[in-house]
Design a protein around this motif. Structure first.
Motif, short mmCIF file in Angstrom:
data_model
loop_
_atom_site.label_atom_id
_atom_site.label_comp_id
_atom_site.label_asym_id
_atom_site.label_seq_id
_atom_site.Cartn_x
_atom_site.Cartn_y
_atom_site.Cartn_z
N GLN A 167 0.78 -1.47 -0.33
CA GLN A 167 0.32 0.16 0.10
C GLN A 167 0.69 1.53 0.17
O GLN A 167 2.21 1.09 0.72
N PRO A 168 0.55 2.05 -0.38
CA PRO A 168 1.08 3.72 -0.39
C PRO A 168 1.47 4.16 0.92
O PRO A 168 0.16 3.89 1.67
N ARG A 169 1.82 4.84 1.35
CA ARG A 169 2.49 5.87 2.39
C ARG A 169 2.39 6.44 1.97
O ARG A 169 2.14 7.28 1.26
N ILE A 170 2.49 7.58 2.74
CA ILE A 170 3.21 9.67 2.10
C ILE A 170 3.71 9.63 1.24
O ILE A 170 3.48 10.28 0.04
N ASP A 171 4.90 9.11 1.33
CA ASP A 171 6.18 9.10 -0.11
C ASP A 171 6.49 8.22 -0.33
O ASP A 171 7.70 7.89 -0.65
N SER A 172 5.81 7.25 0.12
CA SER A 172 6.81 5.87 0.52
C SER A 172 6.04 4.96 -0.10
O SER A 172 4.42 4.48 0.51
N ILE A 173 5.48 3.23 -0.08
CA ILE A 173 5.36 2.02 -0.25
C ILE A 173 5.93 1.30 0.43
O ILE A 173 6.76 1.11 1.29
N GLY A 174 4.48 0.35 1.04
CA GLY A 174 4.97 -0.44 2.67
C GLY A 174 4.36 -1.74 2.49
O GLY A 174 2.92 -1.68 1.63
N VAL A 175 4.41 -2.77 2.97
CA VAL A 175 4.49 -3.76 3.30
C VAL A 175 2.99 -4.41 4.35
O VAL A 175 3.73 -3.70 5.78
N THR A 176 1.33 -4.64 4.34
CA THR A 176 1.05 -5.09 5.51
C THR A 176 0.93 -6.45 5.37
O THR A 176 0.79 -7.00 4.70
N ASP A 177 1.52 -6.84 7.14
CA ASP A 177 1.04 -8.50 6.72
C ASP A 177 -0.28 -8.41 8.38
O ASP A 177 1.03 -8.67 8.37
N ASP A 178 -0.92 -7.55 8.91
CA ASP A 178 -1.38 -8.56 9.80
C ASP A 178 -1.67 -10.03 9.25
O ASP A 178 -2.32 -9.91 10.90
N ALA A 179 -2.14 -9.90 8.83
CA ALA A 179 -3.22 -11.85 8.20
C ALA A 179 -2.57 -12.45 8.18
O ALA A 179 -1.35 -12.07 7.95
N GLY A 180 -2.65 -13.63 8.69
CA GLY A 180 -2.20 -15.10 8.41
C GLY A 180 -1.69 -15.07 6.72
O GLY A 180 -0.66 -15.74 6.45
N GLN A 181 -3.21 -14.59 6.03
CA GLN A 181 -2.60 -15.16 4.90
C GLN A 181 -3.95 -13.35 3.65
O GLN A 181 -4.54 -13.58 4.80
N TYR A 182 -3.03 -13.62 2.74
CA TYR A 182 -4.42 -12.71 2.14
C TYR A 182 -4.83 -13.26 0.81
O TYR A 182 -3.88 -14.16 -0.38
N LEU A 183 -6.07 -13.22 0.42
CA LEU A 183 -6.19 -13.77 -1.13
C LEU A 183 -6.80 -11.81 -1.43
O LEU A 183 -7.78 -11.13 -0.73
#
Length: 271
Positions: A66-82
């Motif tokens: 996902q985009p941040r203010i001036d960068s991109i980052g990984v969100t990984d709060d779940a066990g897996q994503y569909l």
């Protein structure tokens, strides 16, 4: 919350500064409610029965970018994503749910759009778009189906297998030259290796600091790997400018710290 363990084999790489971190910054909310497996009497009987809804892609992965203010980052709060892509006469988002392992899951309420190449991101709307479901790491996927109104979609046998099997661990390295001169053409390389016993998908986010910018996204790196297989991504780097170095940081699912590589100036000391 359970984060999957990924190995980082990066020599002297250390955690970098910046604003792409995911710890302490939740970016998605999901709703999970117990739900019985639908019986033939109360479930639609034909896939995509609305006739004008199309599921164009589905992927099981350890995180989303996902985009941040001036960068991109990984969100990984779940066990897996569909992640499911919907096209055509898309149903209203509030009408969609996913049945998985005896429970009902609503699409994630993303506070930031999904990044897959455009910094403005992708969202779900009248014309469809991506739907993200945060799920447990494993479960019985024999009942997995996406429902909306009078329509439904069942994932492929391969997707069902991915939902049931734990995502494999990946080792990730970030490398490049230690120094570079003005006008040169340095490159950084990201190598990903599947160290598990099954096939799986990886998703990474690469950003740059310097030589004259505070932070800027470079790109999302994603792919599928069989057990024991490796993939090498080569990225053209920006050389240092005068005494200003260039730094690359890589966001990896399962890591609170980011991989970091600095390219110092070969023409003089850094400031």
């Amino acid at each position: 919350m359970r984060r999957r363990h990924l190995l980082a084999l990066v020599g002297s790489l250390v955690a970098g500064s910046g604003c792409t971190g995911t710890s302490g910054e939740p970016t998605a909310d999901g709703t999970v409610t117990p739900a019985p497996v639908p019986s033939p009497s109360d479930a639609p009987t034909t896939p995509d029965s609305t006739g004008d809804v199309e599921i164009t892609a589905a992927a099981v992965q350890p995180g989303i970018v996902q985009p941040r203010i001036d960068s991109i980052g990984v969100t990984d709060d779940a066990g897996q994503y569909l992640v499911v892509d919907v096209a055509g006469n898309a149903p209203d988002r509030s009408d969609i749910e996913l049945r998985f392992s005896g429970a009902s899951y609503l699409p994630e309420e993303l506070r930031r759009p999904l990044y897959r190449g455009d910094f403005s991101g992708e969202t779900y709307g009248e014309d469809g778009g991506p739907l993200v479901f945060g799920l447990p790491e494993t479960g019985d996927a024999t009942d997995a189906e996406l429902y909306w109104g009078e329509g439904r979609w069942a994932p492929s046998a391969e997707t069902v297998e991915r939902l049931e099997d734990p995502l494999p661990p990946f080792s990730v390295t970030l490398d490049g030259p230690e120094t570079a001169g003005a006008g040169s053409n340095p490159q950084v390389t990201i190598t990903v290796t599947n160290e598990g016993e099954g096939a799986g998908r990886y998703v990474l986010a690469l950003n740059r600091q310097g030589p004259r910018v505070a932070y800027t996204p470079v790109g999302r790196l994603a792919g599928e790997l069989d057990p024991g297989a490796s993939k090498r991504h080569t990225v053209d780097a920006v050389p240092p400018d005068g005494d200003r170095s260039t730094q690359y940081t890589l966001d990896v699912p399962g890591r609170q710290d980011r991989l970091r590589h600095v390219i110092s100036s070969a023409d003089g000391d850094d400031a």
